[in-house]
Design an enzyme around this catalytic site. Structure first.
Site, short mmCIF file in Angstrom:
data_model
loop_
_atom_site.label_atom_id
_atom_site.label_comp_id
_atom_site.label_asym_id
_atom_site.label_seq_id
_atom_site.Cartn_x
_atom_site.Cartn_y
_atom_site.Cartn_z
CE1 TYR A 76 78.35 -23.36 103.23
CE2 TYR A 76 78.78 -21.29 104.37
CZ TYR A 76 78.70 -22.01 103.20
OH TYR A 76 78.96 -21.40 102.00
CB SER A 127 79.01 -25.42 99.42
OG SER A 127 79.56 -24.44 98.58
CG ASP A 161 78.51 -27.72 91.72
OD1 ASP A 161 78.47 -26.50 91.49
OD2 ASP A 161 78.58 -28.18 92.87
CG HIS A 170 76.62 -25.46 94.48
ND1 HIS A 170 77.79 -26.18 94.67
CD2 HIS A 170 76.53 -24.61 95.53
CE1 HIS A 170 78.39 -25.76 95.77
NE2 HIS A 170 77.64 -24.82 96.32
#
Length: 753
Positions: A514, A595, A681, A722
């Site tokens: 991430y 993301s 999303d 999302h």
């Protein structure tokens, strides 16, 4: 971090050099067969795609802009409109192509069955004690959404209070219950997004957020809108009234991008307003004394109609306790006007301080209650009954719990945890002596402990344990290792697989990352990862990259703004580490991120296509020159920078996935790529994935003589956003599609008996 592309030598810079025997095996792998076979039409693997197999996508070569001295083409700008006929045609044709490929994945149905079987286990939330009852979430296994249950005491059978599975046919309606309680009411609030939910203690009023512009797309459907969400407002709703009567009690039109978070203190006396501008861990803290506001005698609730700023009335009487963006401040507790705050002011790994609101003279008057620790990160603190507070630390990316005094500096005791993992839920309040917490790890699905304060040592006892049929934590093994990044920084990662798993270059390996927004990737349990290990003999690696919050503000800053390239370097260093240590090889290495992590894996695919056999990019931010223009994207400038500023633009342009797709040298390929997004999303709009996919297909497979045969496709989910609140069956289907695709393109055989 440039490396030699694979030219039969299989040599990478940075000290990695693969042995001759391994080179011979990998060069015979279908992904590395020379293009002469392809020119003869011999299939290399079942999911191979030739240029003519891709849908024809309209490309506007004439559309370009002059940005800070650069001519920037944007030939797929039209895909930013989710309702246009061209976008709908694009989505339909891409989904048709992808479904055809997924149907060829030999392990798809078996993986789905395995995951459904293992996912069917009871999952418990932490009980929360409110009034004279307990409340908790429970999913029996395959329910689309968790059910809110209640019971008067812990020994009786629970009753269902709210079942969201009855609110929609496909399970796509989810709820979150703050403070563990919920009930169904006829009141209906619309146009609510990125909202606080702060109840007054009488239960009759609610502070919440709206936007002045109605939230909907051109087609009128909620969740597909792309307009920037600005000018957030704070409203107040009294139960039993129409939303049309709700006063707007706070708006900040002079700062349209500021956001307002509302919270009511434990004693019900104060409204706390956390004012933020983006996602940087800083905020202003404003307060309002609710005891001094008028009430409606007929309803027995607050009456704030005289403070409706939308009607030009009086302003809410606020005390601007902290009125700058120098640090973050979050509420822990208060004794009247004496407040206890969790803050990073002069404390990059956080501390707890106290200050008297009525005599506040600035941060210089803060008194430490829990001082800054030089190594451990103080993630949160919760006050309990009496002079007690539980503090949760992150120590080398695993949790440590401690019991502290609330009023002064005193460590009362460590609270034992069963291993290296994380406390992903905690329940306790100043009203009760008992508290609950839930412990999870990569191999532990969830253990809930109950503890009670007393005169002696606090000793948690087992309350509930989730068990997965046929699985035992001792059947698996977790290791923590560190990779050396380009600048010498040591980057931690957790590596896990079956007990005693071998370090073999033949292992399929799932590398997850991430690296952003001060978010820490702590140990967590994932059925899909366990299925990957069991089904394919796989290894899973969870990386802790800079940009996250694992080691405090310095760690975050080292991977944000102009330092963002460090995050990509860290991830590539982790990939090189697992290859060098023979946990896997590039042909078997699968990168995954969602993301901001979708941006991560897409950028790394551009920079080092030789490192990966497959890329799974979920709901990624892919257009770094226009991200700030859509939905809540303006808030991300705190991490990414402002594309409108020349210095920031140069950094963003250098790594933006959309703008850095390049054909590899000497006829080599990109790894197989699957981009995943949801048509609803409203955080990271699907336009990001659409535009990158079109660019990938054009640049890498848009010519009849293109070498690219590894598929470049997308999976566009309908009626999902999302990710949060996704129903169980959709979670299972997505995981099966992703990981069976990854197994197919990395030639990873099914090994589970």
């Amino acid at each position: 971090m440039c490396a030699l592309l694979w030219r039969g030598l299989l040599i990478q810079e940075g000290g990695i050099k693969l042995g001759t025997g391994l080179a011979q095996r990998l060069c015979s792998h279908p992904r590395y067969v020379r293009s002469s076979r392809r020119s003869q039409g011999v299939p290399v693997m079942g999911l191979e795609l030739a240029p003519q197999d891709y849908p024809k996508v309209i490309r506007d070569e004439d559309f370009a802009e002059q940005l800070h001295g650069h001519t920037v083409k944007d030939p797929y700008r039209y895909l930013e409109d989710p309702d246009s006929d061209r976008t709908c045609q694009f989505v339909d044709s891409q989904n048709l192509l992808t479904q055809g490929l997924l149907d060829k994945c030999q392990s798809r149905s078996r993986f789905r069955d395995l995951m459904r079987d293992l996912y069917n286990y009871p999952r418990y939330g932490c009980p929360r004690h409110e009034g004279n009852r307990y409340y908790w979430n429970f999913n029996s296994g395959l329910q689309a959404q968790a059910v809110l249950q209640t019971q008067r005491n812990l020994d009786e059978d629970p009753q269902v209070l709210l079942d969201p599975n009855k609110l929609s046919d496909d399970g796509t309606v989810a709820f979150m219950a703050k403070d563990g309680s919920a009930t169904e009411l006829p009141d209906k609030l619309e146009n609510v997004k990125f909202s606080s939910m702060a109840w007054t203690h009488d239960g009759k009023g609610l502070f919440y957020n709206t936007y002045p512009k109605k939230l909907q797309s051109q087609a009128g459907e909620l969740g597909t809108e792309t307009d920037a969400n600005i000018n957030q407002r704070l409203s107040f709703h009294v139960l039993g009234t129409s939303q049309a009567e709700d006063p707007v009690i706070l708006a900040i039109p002079e700062h349209p991008e500021w956001m307002i978070g509302a919270e009511v203190t434990d004693d019900g006396s104060y409204l706390l307003l956390s004012i933020s501008n983006g996602c940087e861990p800083v905020n202003r803290l404003w307060t309002c004394d609710l005891t001094k506001l008028p009430t409606d005698s007929s309803r027995g609730s607050l009456d704030l109609k005289d403070f409706d700023v939308a009607e030009g009335k009086h302003r809410l009487p606020l005390t601007k306790f902290i009125d700058n963006f120098d640090a973050s401040y979050s509420y822990v507790a208060n004794n009247g006007s004496e407040f206890f705050l969790h803050t990073n002011l002069l404390a990059p790994r956080y501390r707890v301080v106290k200050a008297d609101l009525s005599q506040f003279g600035g941060p210089d008057n803060f008194t430490d209650v829990v001082p800054h620790h030089p190594q451990d990160l103080l993630q949160w603190a919760t006050a309990l009954k009496g002079d007690n507070m539980v503090c949760c630390y992150l120590r080398d990316v695993h949790h440590v719990l401690q019991l502290h005094a609330l009023s002064h500096q005193q460590l009362l005791q460590d609270i034992p945890l069963p291993g290296l993992g994380s406390v992903n839920a905690f329940s306790g309040s100043r009203k009760h002596a008992e508290f609950f917490f839930k412990f999870v790890s990569f191999i532990e699905p969830g253990v809930i402990y109950r503890a009670e304060l007393g005169d002696g040592h606090v000793q948690p006892s087992l309350f509930k344990r989730s068990t997965v049929k046929g699985l035992q934590p001792e059947d698996f093994e977790v290791r923590q290792e560190f990779a050396k990044s380009k600048d010498g920084t040591m980057v931690p990662m957790f590596i896990f697989g079956r007990k005693g798993f071998q370090q073999s270059s033949c292992n399929p390996l799932l590398l997850y990352g991430y690296g952003g927004f001060n978010i820490s990737l702590e140990p967590s349990f994932s059925v899909s990862r366990i299925c990957f290990i069991l089904a394919f003999g796989g290894v899973v690696v969870s990386t802790n990259l800079r940009g996250g919050g694992e080691y405090g503000l310095e760690w975050r800053a080292a991977g944000s703004l102009h330092n963002k390239q460090n995050v990509f370097n860290d991830f590539q260093a982790c990939a090189e580490h697992v290859i060098h240590q023979k946990y896997t090889c590039p042909a078997k290495l699968i990168s995954q991120g969602g993301s901001n992590g979708g941006l991560l894996v897409a950028a790394c695919a551009n920079q080092r296509p030789d490192l990966f056999g497959c890329v799974l990019a979920q709901v990624g931010v892919m257009d770094m020159l226009r991200f700030h223009l859509f939905t809540i994207g303006h808030a991300w400038m705190s991490d990414y920078g402002d594309p409108g500023k020349p210095d920031d633009f140069d950094v963003l342009y250098a790594y933006s996935p959309l703008h850095n797709v390049r054909v590899p040298e000497d006829g080599h390929q990109y790894p197989a790529m699957l981009l995943l997004t949801g048509d609803h999303d409203d955080r990271v709009s699907p336009l990001h994935s659409h535009k990158l996919l079109a660019e990938l297909q054009y640049q890498l497979a848009g010519r009849t003589n293109a070498a690219q045969r590894n598929p470049l496709v997308s999976r566009i989910e309908v009626r999902t956003g999302h990710g949060a609140g996704k129903p169980t069956e959709k979670v299972i289907a997505e995981a099966a599609d992703m990981l069976s695709f990854a197994a197919e393109v990395t030639d990873s055989a099914w090994v589970r008996c």
